[in-house]
Enzyme design. Structure first.
Site, short mmCIF file in Angstrom:
data_model
loop_
_atom_site.label_atom_id
_atom_site.label_comp_id
_atom_site.label_asym_id
_atom_site.label_seq_id
_atom_site.Cartn_x
_atom_site.Cartn_y
_atom_site.Cartn_z
N ASP A 67 -13.02 -0.18 8.11
CA ASP A 67 -12.91 1.26 7.85
C ASP A 67 -14.09 1.78 7.03
O ASP A 67 -14.88 1.01 6.49
CB ASP A 67 -11.58 1.57 7.15
CG ASP A 67 -11.26 0.64 5.99
OD1 ASP A 67 -12.16 -0.10 5.55
OD2 ASP A 67 -10.12 0.65 5.52
N ASN A 136 0.92 1.35 -0.69
CA ASN A 136 1.93 1.97 0.17
C ASN A 136 2.07 1.22 1.50
O ASN A 136 2.66 1.73 2.44
CB ASN A 136 1.58 3.45 0.42
CG ASN A 136 0.25 3.62 1.15
OD1 ASN A 136 -0.39 2.63 1.53
ND2 ASN A 136 -0.17 4.86 1.37
N HIS A 138 -0.41 0.27 3.50
CA HIS A 138 -1.41 0.54 4.54
C HIS A 138 -2.33 -0.66 4.75
O HIS A 138 -2.55 -1.46 3.84
CB HIS A 138 -2.21 1.83 4.27
CG HIS A 138 -3.22 1.76 3.18
ND1 HIS A 138 -3.28 2.68 2.16
CD2 HIS A 138 -4.25 0.91 2.95
CE1 HIS A 138 -4.29 2.40 1.36
NE2 HIS A 138 -4.90 1.32 1.81
N GLU A 143 -2.24 4.81 7.34
CA GLU A 143 -1.26 5.24 6.35
C GLU A 143 0.15 5.22 6.94
O GLU A 143 0.32 5.27 8.17
CB GLU A 143 -1.58 6.68 5.92
CG GLU A 143 -2.93 6.83 5.22
CD GLU A 143 -2.88 6.42 3.74
OE1 GLU A 143 -2.13 5.50 3.38
OE2 GLU A 143 -3.62 7.06 2.97
C1 GLP Z 1 -8.37 0.53 0.67
C2 GLP Z 1 -8.92 -0.03 1.97
C3 GLP Z 1 -8.09 -1.17 2.47
C4 GLP Z 1 -7.83 -2.13 1.36
C5 GLP Z 1 -7.02 -1.47 0.29
C6 GLP Z 1 -6.72 -2.39 -0.89
O1 GLP Z 1 -7.53 1.60 0.86
N1 GLP Z 1 -9.06 0.95 2.98
O2 GLP Z 1 -8.75 -1.76 3.56
O3 GLP Z 1 -7.12 -3.25 1.86
O4 GLP Z 1 -7.75 -0.37 -0.20
O5 GLP Z 1 -7.80 -2.41 -1.77
P1 GLP Z 1 -7.92 -3.35 -3.01
O6 GLP Z 1 -8.26 -4.70 -2.46
O7 GLP Z 1 -9.05 -2.77 -3.81
O8 GLP Z 1 -6.63 -3.34 -3.72
#
Ligand code: GLP
Length: 252
Positions: A67, A136, A138, A143
């Site tokens: 993403d 949440n 995702h 989402e």
């Molecule tokens: C973001 C990304 C996800 C990621 C998530 C968790 O929203 N789009 O791909 O898995 O955050 O991030 P973190 O590893 O910083 O908790």
């Protein structure tokens, strides 16, 4: 589903790096699906060290990131492309043209999403997909309430996701309100999926993803429909699992 629970994130990260390393040794031409976020830091550190030591190589790898924020260029320090360069791409022997991240600054984000989806297919699909998880539930930027069959597309970000990611920006208002993300249908076509989650702030999402019903309200629960998924957790992220004893026994 394999659920592996480690005492801490350091050991979990090493195990995830072992899986990626094993995949590259088994098939140097692997197509990797890569994720960003704090969860990935230790995994990429280990992979960079192994590449520097000559233990693994990314020279023949093709990589596709999950993403990117709409509106951010690769040079923007808050972009996922910038993260990938800083944490992995600039420190391993991957070819520039094989390190794909959706172009957040494309003039037409929808067209960019469609192009990205086609590029994954043209590479033969993803062999090994690394995933984190949002609080949440995702995955990528899919989402809650989105289709479990979605393809790569532009999506609107929830306030809670923007707040969770605000520390990468100066202030909440700077966090873009939309992003390009691989769809859940696209992700589920990966041949193998490894989802990592560390910390108690992920416990509720992990419990819903692994032990809850398959529902669009927890996008990661769609992984229950995949035949080769490994969850790599630390104690904190596993705190809400009812079947913890079973997972521990099955892992031995
Ligand atoms: C973001 C990304 C996800 C990621 C998530 C968790 O929203 N789009 O791909 O898995 O955050 O991030 P973190 O590893 O910083 O908790």
């Amino acid at each position: 589903m394999k659920v592996l629970i480690f005492p801490d994130s350091a050991r979990g990260s090493i195990h995830a790096a072992d899986i990626v390393s094993g995949a590259l040794k088994h098939d140097p031409d692997s197509v990797l699906g890569l994720a960003t976020g704090d969860t990935m830091d230790g995994i990429y550190r280990a992979l960079v060290a192994r590449c520097a030591a000559g233990d693994i190589s990314f020279r023949r790898v093709e990589a596709f990131n999950l993403d990117e924020y709409v509106g951010l260029s690769a040079e923007d320090p808050a972009s996922y492309h910038h993260y990938m360069r800083g944490h992995l791409f600039d420190h391993v022997d991957i070819r520039d043209e094989a390190a794909h991240v959706p172009a957040g600054d494309a003039a037409d984000a929808d067209a960019e999403a469609a192009r990205f989806e086609k590029a994954i297919a043209a590479a033969g699909g993803i062999d090994l997909q690394l995933l984190g998880i949002g609080r949440n539930g995702h995955v990528g930027f899919n989402e809650p309430s989105g289709s479990l069959a979605s393809r790569t597309r532009t999506v609107w970000l929830s306030r809670s996701t923007r707040e969770a990611n605000a520390h990468f920006f100066n202030r909440l208002d700077d966090v873009p309100s939309s992003a390009i993300t691989l769809g859940l249908g696209t992700i589920r076509e990966a041949r193998r999926i490894v989802l990592c989650a560390f910390g108690t702030h992920k416990a509720a999402a992990i419990a819903a993803a692994i032990e809850g019903p398959v529902t669009a309200m927890c996008p990661a629960s769609a992984l229950q429909l995949h035949h080769d998924v490994t969850f790599i957790l630390d104690d904190g992220a596993a705190a809400g699992l009812a079947l913890r004893d079973y997972y521990d026994e099955a892992a031995h």
